[in-house]
Design an enzyme around this catalytic site. Structure first.
Site, short mmCIF file in Angstrom:
data_model
loop_
_atom_site.label_atom_id
_atom_site.label_comp_id
_atom_site.label_asym_id
_atom_site.label_seq_id
_atom_site.Cartn_x
_atom_site.Cartn_y
_atom_site.Cartn_z
N THR A 31 0.81 -1.22 0.00
CA THR A 31 0.00 0.00 0.00
C THR A 31 0.85 1.27 0.00
OG1 THR A 31 -1.78 -1.17 1.16
CG2 THR A 31 -1.84 1.23 1.24
N SER A 72 1.32 -7.72 -0.81
CA SER A 72 2.02 -8.71 0.01
C SER A 72 1.24 -10.00 0.18
CB SER A 72 2.39 -8.13 1.38
OG SER A 72 1.24 -7.86 2.15
N SER A 73 -0.04 -10.01 -0.18
CA SER A 73 -0.80 -11.26 -0.17
C SER A 73 -0.31 -12.22 -1.25
CB SER A 73 -2.29 -10.98 -0.38
OG SER A 73 -2.49 -10.26 -1.58
N THR A 104 1.06 -4.61 4.19
CA THR A 104 0.73 -4.99 5.57
C THR A 104 0.05 -6.35 5.69
OG1 THR A 104 -1.41 -3.82 5.47
CG2 THR A 104 0.50 -2.57 6.25
N ASP A 105 -0.43 -6.92 4.58
CA ASP A 105 -1.13 -8.20 4.68
C ASP A 105 -0.24 -9.31 5.24
OD1 ASP A 105 -3.44 -7.13 3.71
OD2 ASP A 105 -3.35 -8.08 1.74
#
Length: 322
Positions: A31, A72-73, A104-105
């Site tokens: 993000t 990041s997923s 942040t995932d």
């Protein structure tokens, strides 16, 4: 671009004047690097140089390099190997500290993957953002400045891998994301105990370690699939209920996986507190511990998976890293 945010860095980590050498910034997307496309969807588009310029950092303070540009997923174990190698390379080439920007995932998973193999005193600090690069009240700029200052601070040498987010500096071990949008974002699940001695990074690519969630009355079909002759699991993490329990049918499946020699770690879906593995019965934590299951302590299922993968790749007893 990165307008000022109301999130204020801790004064102890908000100054760049303590830098004693260049900080290496490595970016992976997330993000913090996202802008909205024509349809309004967030897409990671900004480069490492874009982030440095928007934060007002000078080339003499920070060298910047893009590793990848992903949500990041989507980060795989192969991507993690690339990130771990890049951090190692930066330190070997004289970085006094390293900052890694990340979505942040799965930020806490990557932070622990780095911490488990980080054998240098040089600080490594991860950060990201809850709001996009082009958000009118973004948090990325302050997070990046705070992370850079923390990486430059001699007081953080020898502390392992850290995360700067929302004005707080936190250790990687035991970290969890606690809110989907709040600017604080992360906290610790509990006392994770002392940081274990780092192990060698031997490569995580190719390991098959699923996380299987328990629910009341869950059966064993997904656990038994881990013993498939065509695609067997190298290890298993159970996202158990409560302090480390599951229904008897699922527990019987876990017992079969353990009997087959597949390393199995029991974590919990509860965000705070440690797994205790105290209950009896076929699905009770105590019964499965007696069969060889490892308790994850306060590590989340994601961090438990990373820890198990690291141990298996390095050829060490997984219990020693929990």
């Amino acid at each position: 671009m990165f307008p000022a945010t109301t999130a204020t860095a801790d004064p102890g980590y908000g100054k760049l004047t303590r830098m004693n050498g260049p900080i290496h910034l490595l970016t992976t997307g997330g993000t913090i690097a996202c802008t909205r496309d024509a349809d309004g969807a967030l897409v990671p588009t900004m480069s490492a140089r874009d982030l440095v310029a928007a934060a007002g950092l000078r080339d003499a303070e920070v060298t910047a390099r893009d590793l990848t540009r992903l949500d990041s997923s989507s980060i795989t174990l192969a991507d993690l190997d690339h990130v771990l190698a890049a951090v190692r390379e930066a330190i070997d080439h004289g970085a006094s500290g390293v900052v890694l920007t990340h979505g942040t995932d799965s930020l806490e998973d990557t932070a622990l993957a780095l911490d488990l193999v980080h054998d240098s005193d040089a600080p490594v600090v991860l950060t990201g953002a809850q709001r996009a690069f082009d958000h009118p009240e973004g948090d990325g700029r302050d997070n990046l400045l705070g992370a850079a200052a923390a990486a430059a601070d001699p007081a953080n040498r020898g502390r392992g891998v850290l995360v700067f987010f929302g004005g707080r500096l936190l250790p990687a071990r035991g970290l969890i994301k606690t809110h989907t949008s709040d600017l604080a974002g992360f906290t610790l699940a509990g006392d994770a105990g002392p940081r274990p001695a780092p192990v060698a990074h031997e490569g995580l690519t190719g390991l098959r370690i699923p996380i299987l969630a328990a629910w009341p009355g869950a059966g064993a079909e997904f656990v038994d699939a881990c013993l498939s002759p065509t695609a067997p699991a190298d290890g298993v993490v159970i996202e158990a209920l409560g302090s480390g329990n599951m229904g008897s049918a699922m527990g019987e499946g876990v017992a079969r996986v353990l009997a087959a020699g597949v390393p199995t770690v029991i974590s919990t879906r509860v965000p705070f507190g440690a797994v205790s593995l105290a209950y009896g019965g076929a699905g009770g934590g105590a019964s499965l511990k007696a069969r060889g299951a490892i308790g994850a302590g306060v590590l989340s299922p994601g961090q438990a998976r990373i820890t198990l993968a690291t141990a298996l790749a390095a050829g060490v007893d997984p219990a020693g890293l929990f």
